[in-house]
Design a protein around this motif. Structure first.
Motif, PDB file in Angstrom:
ATOM      1  N   TRP A 450      18.560  48.132  43.917  1.00  0.00           N
ATOM      2  CA  TRP A 450      19.562  47.289  43.267  1.00  0.00           C
ATOM      3  C   TRP A 450      20.659  48.010  42.954  1.00  0.00           C
ATOM      4  CZ3 TRP A 450      19.944  48.499  38.639  1.00  0.00           C
ATOM      5  CH2 TRP A 450      18.760  49.889  37.628  1.00  0.00           C
ATOM      6  N   GLU A 451      21.246  46.904  42.280  1.00  0.00           N
ATOM      7  CA  GLU A 451      23.448  47.437  41.852  1.00  0.00           C
ATOM      8  C   GLU A 451      22.788  46.541  41.045  1.00  0.00           C
ATOM      9  OE1 GLU A 451      26.891  47.356  43.790  1.00  0.00           O
ATOM     10  OE2 GLU A 451      26.226  48.968  44.621  1.00  0.00           O
ATOM     11  N   ALA A 452      24.086  46.752  39.639  1.00  0.00           N
ATOM     12  CA  ALA A 452      24.174  45.860  39.037  1.00  0.00           C
ATOM     13  C   ALA A 452      25.231  46.900  37.976  1.00  0.00           C
ATOM     14  CB  ALA A 452      23.241  45.374  37.989  1.00  0.00           C
ATOM     15  N   GLY A 453      26.273  46.353  37.804  1.00  0.00           N
ATOM     16  CA  GLY A 453      27.662  46.995  37.668  1.00  0.00           C
ATOM     17  C   GLY A 453      28.806  45.712  37.335  1.00  0.00           C
ATOM     18  N   LEU A 454      29.808  46.138  36.168  1.00  0.00           N
ATOM     19  CA  LEU A 454      30.668  45.513  35.645  1.00  0.00           C
ATOM     20  C   LEU A 454      31.701  46.071  35.088  1.00  0.00           C
ATOM     21  CD1 LEU A 454      30.633  42.953  33.446  1.00  0.00           C
ATOM     22  CD2 LEU A 454      30.689  44.972  31.222  1.00  0.00           C
ATOM     23  N   ARG A 455      33.041  45.678  35.849  1.00  0.00           N
ATOM     24  CA  ARG A 455      33.699  46.425  35.636  1.00  0.00           C
ATOM     25  C   ARG A 455      35.432  45.224  34.519  1.00  0.00           C
ATOM     26  NH1 ARG A 455      37.045  49.617  39.774  1.00  0.00           N
ATOM     27  NH2 ARG A 455      39.230  49.485  39.693  1.00  0.00           N
ATOM     28  N   LEU A 456      36.246  46.306  33.453  1.00  0.00           N
ATOM     29  CA  LEU A 456      36.795  45.091  32.992  1.00  0.00           C
ATOM     30  C   LEU A 456      38.453  45.683  33.804  1.00  0.00           C
ATOM     31  CD1 LEU A 456      37.742  43.703  30.785  1.00  0.00           C
ATOM     32  CD2 LEU A 456      38.039  45.967  29.351  1.00  0.00           C
ATOM     33  N   GLU A 457      38.963  44.931  34.547  1.00  0.00           N
ATOM     34  CA  GLU A 457      40.844  44.816  35.044  1.00  0.00           C
ATOM     35  C   GLU A 457      41.324  43.799  33.743  1.00  0.00           C
ATOM     36  OE1 GLU A 457      39.696  44.896  39.903  1.00  0.00           O
ATOM     37  OE2 GLU A 457      41.272  43.289  38.824  1.00  0.00           O
ATOM     38  N   THR A 458      42.271  45.617  33.812  1.00  0.00           N
ATOM     39  CA  THR A 458      42.934  45.133  33.039  1.00  0.00           C
ATOM     40  C   THR A 458      44.178  45.022  33.358  1.00  0.00           C
ATOM     41  OG1 THR A 458      44.148  47.033  31.305  1.00  0.00           O
ATOM     42  CG2 THR A 458      41.531  45.913  30.968  1.00  0.00           C
ATOM     43  N   THR A 459      45.641  44.048  32.855  1.00  0.00           N
ATOM     44  CA  THR A 459      47.342  43.855  33.744  1.00  0.00           C
ATOM     45  C   THR A 459      47.718  43.628  33.284  1.00  0.00           C
ATOM     46  OG1 THR A 459      46.091  43.321  35.721  1.00  0.00           O
ATOM     47  CG2 THR A 459      48.189  42.837  35.892  1.00  0.00           C
ATOM     48  N   GLU A 460      48.934  44.857  32.579  1.00  0.00           N
ATOM     49  CA  GLU A 460      50.257  44.456  32.230  1.00  0.00           C
ATOM     50  C   GLU A 460      51.255  44.291  33.300  1.00  0.00           C
ATOM     51  OE1 GLU A 460      51.449  47.846  29.792  1.00  0.00           O
ATOM     52  OE2 GLU A 460      49.923  46.807  28.176  1.00  0.00           O
ATOM     53  N   SER A 461      52.560  43.065  33.013  1.00  0.00           N
ATOM     54  CA  SER A 461      53.312  42.896  34.391  1.00  0.00           C
ATOM     55  C   SER A 461      53.994  42.810  33.709  1.00  0.00           C
ATOM     56  CB  SER A 461      52.427  41.570  35.071  1.00  0.00           C
ATOM     57  OG  SER A 461      52.451  40.676  34.453  1.00  0.00           O
ATOM     58  N   ASP A 480      43.695  40.274  31.000  1.00  0.00           N
ATOM     59  CA  ASP A 480      42.360  41.066  31.380  1.00  0.00           C
ATOM     60  C   ASP A 480      40.658  39.693  32.399  1.00  0.00           C
ATOM     61  OD1 ASP A 480      43.516  42.916  29.788  1.00  0.00           O
ATOM     62  OD2 ASP A 480      42.131  42.085  27.833  1.00  0.00           O
ATOM     63  N   GLU A 481      40.312  40.512  33.237  1.00  0.00           N
ATOM     64  CA  GLU A 481      39.083  40.004  33.737  1.00  0.00           C
ATOM     65  C   GLU A 481      37.957  40.528  33.892  1.00  0.00           C
ATOM     66  OE1 GLU A 481      39.339  37.474  35.303  1.00  0.00           O
ATOM     67  OE2 GLU A 481      41.491  36.651  35.257  1.00  0.00           O
ATOM     68  N   LEU A 482      36.817  40.179  33.345  1.00  0.00           N
ATOM     69  CA  LEU A 482      35.987  40.867  33.578  1.00  0.00           C
ATOM     70  C   LEU A 482      35.024  40.594  34.074  1.00  0.00           C
ATOM     71  CD1 LEU A 482      33.995  42.905  31.359  1.00  0.00           C
ATOM     72  CD2 LEU A 482      32.949  41.063  30.508  1.00  0.00           C
ATOM     73  N   LEU A 483      34.811  41.544  35.351  1.00  0.00           N
ATOM     74  CA  LEU A 483      33.790  41.087  36.739  1.00  0.00           C
ATOM     75  C   LEU A 483      32.810  41.991  36.894  1.00  0.00           C
ATOM     76  CD1 LEU A 483      36.738  42.272  38.628  1.00  0.00           C
ATOM     77  CD2 LEU A 483      36.576  39.736  38.063  1.00  0.00           C
ATOM     78  N   PRO A 484      32.016  41.136  36.416  1.00  0.00           N
ATOM     79  CA  PRO A 484      29.921  41.002  36.437  1.00  0.00           C
ATOM     80  C   PRO A 484      29.728  42.169  37.968  1.00  0.00           C
ATOM     81  CG  PRO A 484      30.092  39.142  36.114  1.00  0.00           C
ATOM     82  CD  PRO A 484      31.482  40.022  35.926  1.00  0.00           C
ATOM     83  N   SER A 485      29.029  42.135  38.405  1.00  0.00           N
ATOM     84  CA  SER A 485      28.262  42.389  39.778  1.00  0.00           C
ATOM     85  C   SER A 485      26.847  42.296  40.049  1.00  0.00           C
ATOM     86  CB  SER A 485      28.971  43.271  41.439  1.00  0.00           C
ATOM     87  OG  SER A 485      29.436  44.570  40.067  1.00  0.00           O
TER      88      SER A 485
END
Length: 778
Positions: A450-461, A480-485
């Motif tokens: 198994w593999e479980a993760g969480l990634r927070l991607e923040t973007t300023e443009s 901002d985007e919160l990306l679970p997997s």
């Protein structure tokens, strides 16, 4: 930096975990990075002469990754002598090319979704490319630079989430993984008799206290095609409005190289440096003859066109991995850049009933730069109970600067020389800054990995639009985007495996959708203006697969997938009248039909408008994928290998006219082929067949169906001892065509009422091509 407060807070919290006690040092590699690819190689480096003279047929790799990954070594593709990564990727499950010229494979689309939905990685890193949809043209990388290609069907927390359809990871040859040298020389012959050379060289070995690999590749790329267009007043094809015959020749040369240096530092450290460079020089020459029928007059035109392409892609990365604080830490920095300095020009010399009428020309000079710089820090450690923890932070800075300079010319008399005058300049600058922390756990419990993760991607443009030296629009946008997997893998038996993946992914807006520039007549009579306030699309995805090992080397797999796309970006009507509508009102006032513009507007409502892009509604994408790669050992045919993959996809999205599939989504892709090895003769031969389903596109004022013919390829090979092989290959043996069917309209109302401006049939052919290549290992 206050807008990154959440990201910084999370990254600081993750960093504190370095002080946690660990059950022991973790030194296993991360298969998603370039250094991982090297570290994953067990034992001594592979001899490069095994790449030159293949004693066995190569099949799809069966990886141990918990996330769904398909892996293919260069040897899987090599006997058909691919020139580029595009020639390799076209054989993979679910990989479509919609919009590419016949015989060319540049913008790849997984699951039939547009290029911006498919992430392209080189050595596990994102790279900038030419596409406005953030896509990378895979035909820019020569096949000889590649170690293997991976399809990453679902997201993991330690990778950027820009991969709604999935990701293609191009792993370049690595100094740690290969040893030896070889030369590749050959010639290509096009269907019109043009012959062009190709040359490559690779060497790898111990040097500078570590291991070094260097490769160069120079290949002339030539493609000639013929095109025919017939235009009618409507689909009944009762009235021919005009027709066009065109020949096009793309004649150029690609220069490329890659280097890799790996050295062990101390007892646990390893330093890796890798870089690549690709330069494309190409001349494109078009010669067209058009004939149009208008109120009894016959209007003919000679339309010569010429383009010069000068593009460069390069990247350089440094990674250092070492044991620290009871685990393994990795530091990395890389920079990648795309540069385009190209010129497009076209002339038109028109005649009415044989008498000269006018001559005019237009030219566009493109100066584009797209650069990305990335820093990363990651730490992986054992936290007990058969569980590993990985956390890290990625910082990414991107700047895309595109300058278009327009030129025009009109003759006063027949035969006047073409002397261009500047007609304006347009520049757009897009800057993006991202800070993406992540946390991931993985482990094994019995037969389940198994593999479980969480990634927070923040973007300023920041977006700026400059016309003729004056800033016409500027805007900023942060999101901002919160990306679970979550990935699960069940090893039911030594041969049977189930996998389940759930992950959230994003697709950032196309660059041209962000630029606040007014484009007159972009869609029929309708204008378009970009929207810098667009949010990224996001998708919740599911992949469920079954894989079975067949004998010692064969693999069969089936995978079903689903993507629920939110905040879909589509065209919307702003309600503002277009320049065409305003011009109509002004003409009515000038003719005296109305006293004021306001009266004309009230009496004659606008039929064309200003459109823009907006986040609207949802979309769904789903399908099923099969792949088979196996020797026929069960039938006593150990030296016969067969390959087959098939993908069927569908989707639903609502646009300004109602429900349709995603634009440019090929309904299916199918590959089948075999290789027959003849060990006693030190020879082999094989065939490969590819067919891509129809694709459909509907935008404002135009609808297009695209159909590609089938592609048949063949090769025959003779080996001489352990160091030399000679291979003759042929492609497009069925002389496939690309056929496009255009429904064209002036306004949205006309499109709804099916009141045609024009119906066009266009077909192009490029003919078979042949390649003779010799490889020599030493």
């Amino acid at each position: 930096m206050t807008r990154h407060a959440l990201a910084i807070g999370l990254s600081r919290a993750l960093a504190c975990a370095l002080l946690l006690p660990a059950g022991g040092a973790f030194a296993a590699p991360d298969a998603n990075t370039a250094a991982d690819a090297a570290a994953a190689v067990a034992g001594d480096p592979k001899d490069l002469d095994a790449v030159v003279v293949q004693g066995e047929i190569a099949y799809r790799n069966r990886t141990d990754d918990t996330a769904p990954v398909l892996s293919y070594d260069l040897e899987y593709f090599q006997r058909f002598e691919p020139n580029t990564v595009g020639d390799m990727v076209k054989r993979l499950p679910g990989a479509a090319f919609v919009g590419s010229d016949i015989g060319e494979y540049d913008g790849v689309q997984l699951r039939g979704l547009g290029g911006g939905y498919t992430q392209i990685l080189i050595n596990g890193k994102q790279v900038p490319g030419a596409g406005d949809d953030r896509s990378f043209w895979v035909d820019r990388i020569p096949a000889e630079m590649v170690d293997r290609i991976e399809i990453l069907r679902s997201n993991s927390a330690n990778r950027s989430g820009d991969a709604v359809a999935g990701a293609i990871n191009i792993i370049l040859r690595d100094a740690y993984a290969f040893d030896g040298s070889y030369l590749r020389v050959g010639v290509n012959r096009a269907f019109d008799g043009e012959v062009n050379p190709t040359f490559g060289a690779v060497t790898s070995g111990e040097a500078l206290g570590g291991r070094v690999l260097a490769g160069i590749n120079v290949q002339d790329r030539y493609r000639a095609k013929i095109k025919r267009s017939d235009r009618f007043s409507d689909p009944s094809m009762d009235e021919l409005v005009s027709w066009e015959d065109q020949t096009e020749v793309k004649d150029g040369r690609d220069y490329s190289g890659n280097v890799s240096y790996t050295v062990d530092v101390g007892e646990t450290g390893r330093l890796g440096v890798d870089g690549f460079f690709v330069k494309t020089d190409r001349d494109i020459t078009e010669v067209s003859f058009e004939e149009e029928y208008d109120d009894g007059e016959v209007i003919t035109a000679d339309v010569p066109g010429r383009s010069t392409v000068d593009q460069k892609n390069w990247g350089l990365g440094v990674e250092y991995r070492f044991d620290m604080a009871g685990g393994t830490t990795e530091l990395g920095v890389d920079h990648a850049r795309f540069e385009d300095d190209s010129v497009e020009s076209e002339e038109a010399h028109a005649y009415v009933d044989g008498e000269w009428d006018e001559s005019e020309a237009e030219s566009l000079a493109i100066d584009a730069k797209d650069a990305e710089t990335r820093f990363e820090i990651a730490h992986k450690r054992d936290v007990g109970a058969s569980t590993e923890m990985e956390f890290g932070v990625d910082y990414r800075r991107k700047e895309r600067d595109i300058d278009h300079t327009f030129y025009e010319w009109a003759a006063e008399a027949e035969g006047d020389p073409v002397v261009y005058e500047i007609d304006g300049t347009v520049e757009s600058v897009i800057e993006e800054t991202r800070l993406d922390p992540y946390l991931m756990f993985s482990g094994q419990a019995g037969i389940v990995s198994w593999e479980a993760g969480l990634r927070l991607e923040t973007t300023e443009s920041e977006i700026r639009y400059i016309e003729d030296g004056e800033t016409e629009g500027a805007s900023t946008k942060d999101y901002d985007e919160l990306l679970p997997s979550l990935h699960l893998k069940w090893d039911l038996t030594d041969a049977d495996r189930l996998s389940l993946s759930l992950a959230r992914s994003v697709k950032r807006p196309n660059f041209n959708e962000l630029v606040p520039a007014m484009l007159d007549g972009e869609f029929g009579d309708n204008d378009y203006i970009g929207n810098p306030q667009l949010d990224a699309e996001n998708a919740n995805g599911l992949d469920f697969g079954y894989e079975r090992r067949l004998g010692r080397r064969g693999v069969f797999g089936v995978n079903v997938f689903y993507r629920d796309v939110k905040d879909l970006i589509e065209l919307v009507n702003t309600g503002a009248p277009s320049e065409e509508a305003i011009a109509v009102w002004e003409e009515l006032v000038e003719d005296g039909d109305y006293a004021t513009i306001e009266e004309a507007m009230a009496a004659e409502p606008a039929e064309s408008f200003v459109f823009s892009s907006a986040n609207v509604g949802d979309g769904q994408v789903y399908g099923i994928e099969f792949d088979l790669s196996t020797p026929l050992s069960a039938f006593g045919m150990e030296h016969t290998g067969v390959f087959m993959n098939y993908a069927w996809v569908d989707s639903k999205v609502d646009d300004f006219l109602g429900e349709r599939r995603f634009n440019d989504q090929a309904r299916s892709t199918f590959n089948v082929g075999f290789i027959q090895d003849l060990p006693t003769l030190e020879s082999s031969f094989g065939l490969s067949y590819r067919k891509q389903g129809d694709a459909y596109t509907r935008i404002l004022a135009e609808e297009v169906k695209i159909r590609y013919g089938a592609d048949l390829e063949a090769f025959v090979e003779k080996r001489f001892g352990d160091s030399v092989s000679v291979r003759l290959s042929a492609s497009n043996l069925l002389d496939a065509s690309k056929d496009e069917f255009f429904d064209k309209f002036d306004t949205l109302g006309d499109q709804i009422d099916r009141d045609y401006d024009e119906y066009e049939l266009e077909t192009e052919e490029a003919g078979p091509s042949y390649q003779l290549v010799m490889r020599w290992a030493f």
